[in-house]
Design an enzyme around this catalytic site. Sequence first.
Site, PDB file in Angstrom:
ATOM      1  N   ILE A   9       3.292  -2.766   5.701  1.00 20.71           N
ATOM      2  CA  ILE A   9       3.794  -2.308   4.408  1.00 20.71           C
ATOM      3  C   ILE A   9       3.292  -3.175   3.247  1.00 20.71           C
ATOM      4  O   ILE A   9       3.729  -3.000   2.115  1.00 20.71           O
ATOM      5  CB  ILE A   9       5.336  -2.246   4.393  1.00 20.71           C
ATOM      6  CG1 ILE A   9       5.950  -3.631   4.606  1.00 20.71           C
ATOM      7  CG2 ILE A   9       5.851  -1.252   5.409  1.00 20.71           C
ATOM      8  CD1 ILE A   9       7.456  -3.640   4.396  1.00 20.71           C
ATOM      9  N   GLU A  10       2.380  -4.084   3.535  1.00 22.52           N
ATOM     10  CA  GLU A  10       1.769  -4.860   2.454  1.00 22.52           C
ATOM     11  C   GLU A  10       0.329  -4.406   2.247  1.00 22.52           C
ATOM     12  O   GLU A  10       0.055  -3.537   1.430  1.00 22.52           O
ATOM     13  CB  GLU A  10       1.868  -6.358   2.751  1.00 22.52           C
ATOM     14  CG  GLU A  10       3.313  -6.864   2.675  1.00 22.52           C
ATOM     15  CD  GLU A  10       3.428  -8.368   2.795  1.00 22.52           C
ATOM     16  OE1 GLU A  10       2.747  -9.078   2.044  1.00 22.52           O
ATOM     17  OE2 GLU A  10       4.201  -8.831   3.654  1.00 22.52           O
ATOM     18  N   MET A  11      -0.615  -4.937   3.019  1.00 25.16           N
ATOM     19  CA  MET A  11      -2.010  -4.527   2.852  1.00 25.16           C
ATOM     20  C   MET A  11      -2.483  -3.629   3.997  1.00 25.16           C
ATOM     21  O   MET A  11      -3.471  -2.916   3.865  1.00 25.16           O
ATOM     22  CB  MET A  11      -2.888  -5.762   2.696  1.00 25.16           C
ATOM     23  CG  MET A  11      -2.489  -6.593   1.477  1.00 25.16           C
ATOM     24  SD  MET A  11      -3.302  -8.211   1.322  1.00 25.16           S
ATOM     25  CE  MET A  11      -4.821  -7.734   0.510  1.00 25.16           C
ATOM     26  N   ASN A  37       0.205  -7.012   7.574  1.00 25.70           N
ATOM     27  CA  ASN A  37       1.533  -6.394   7.471  1.00 25.70           C
ATOM     28  C   ASN A  37       1.390  -4.907   7.107  1.00 25.70           C
ATOM     29  O   ASN A  37       0.755  -4.570   6.107  1.00 25.70           O
ATOM     30  CB  ASN A  37       2.359  -7.118   6.413  1.00 25.70           C
ATOM     31  CG  ASN A  37       3.813  -6.699   6.416  1.00 25.70           C
ATOM     32  OD1 ASN A  37       4.135  -5.516   6.378  1.00 25.70           O
ATOM     33  ND2 ASN A  37       4.703  -7.674   6.462  1.00 25.70           N
ATOM     34  N   ILE A  43       0.834  -1.200   0.000  1.00 25.13           N
ATOM     35  CA  ILE A  43       0.000   0.000   0.000  1.00 25.13           C
ATOM     36  C   ILE A  43       0.868   1.249   0.000  1.00 25.13           C
ATOM     37  O   ILE A  43       1.999   1.239   0.490  1.00 25.13           O
ATOM     38  CB  ILE A  43      -0.944   0.008   1.215  1.00 25.13           C
ATOM     39  CG1 ILE A  43      -0.149  -0.096   2.517  1.00 25.13           C
ATOM     40  CG2 ILE A  43      -1.964  -1.109   1.103  1.00 25.13           C
ATOM     41  CD1 ILE A  43      -0.975   0.112   3.769  1.00 25.13           C
TER      42      ILE A  43
END
Length: 308
Positions: A117-119, A115, A75
């Site tokens: 820095i992921e979703m 996470n 994201i």
Amino acid sequence: MKGLIWIVCLLSSLTYAIEPIAPIPQTLPYDPQKAALGQKLFYDPILSKDYSISCASCHKRAYGGTDGESVSVGIYQLQGNMNAPTVLNSTFNFKQFWNGRANNLREQALGPIHNPIEMGFSAAEAVSRLKKIPEYKESFQTITKRSLITSDDIADMIAEYEKTLITPNAKFDLFLKGKSTLSYEEQEGYNLFKTLGCATCHNGVNVGGNSFQKMGVIIPVKWDQKSSDRYALTKREIDKNVYKVPTLRNIALTAPYFHDGSAPTLKDAVKRMSYHNLGITLSDQESAYIISFLKTLTGKLPKTSLYR
């Protein structure tokens, strides 16, 4: 259900016990209703905080279930530090993620969602967003027989879908079953794969994914303290640069390679692993033979899969 999967794998392994690799079974048992809902969730960016990515963003068919990038982007264009492992045949892995922090697909499914820095979504936020969509609310209720949606339900559906993402009928599987023959180059590559020691770590149904091994066991490689290796979990010195052995299934499609995506080509990956983990400097001819064999591990998604 997981027990049934491993029974199927065990029977396959016994049938082809003289070889270090066993064919992928044609099908695995799964719940069609759960898998259908899981597929919808897999492709829907609704589970990411800014609606920008879905599970499928990092696990694309064209790249053998990876994203074709050295490290994935989450994201708000935040960059991770690990190469996305393939989702194909992940049901056969004994642990999930490079450092094995998830014991199964259900645990793994929640990892990227939570996470930052992921979703970037908490369990409560993910559930709250889905509950506002009548279609999702109804689908969950039909399957679970209750109005409440939990994060475990989300994981359950996605994991059930991922069980369907297996790739049987690779040329090498057909060879093991006596339904195909290998070319001279492919056979030479397989012979080298076994005699040089590659099969020590890359074996079984998934040609890997069933043990942790140190990268640089013979000739050390520099340790990256930012990497999510086993040390990140255990804090034991012995676990630095230790990762889950990746599957070699569909490996010709999943460049770049290694946990950090630092090997741009299959030739580079083969030569580097042979040097650091076997202590062997391969000739270009030997590398070409092994790559010919590795290309026979590219399978086909079953007809029941709607993986795009």
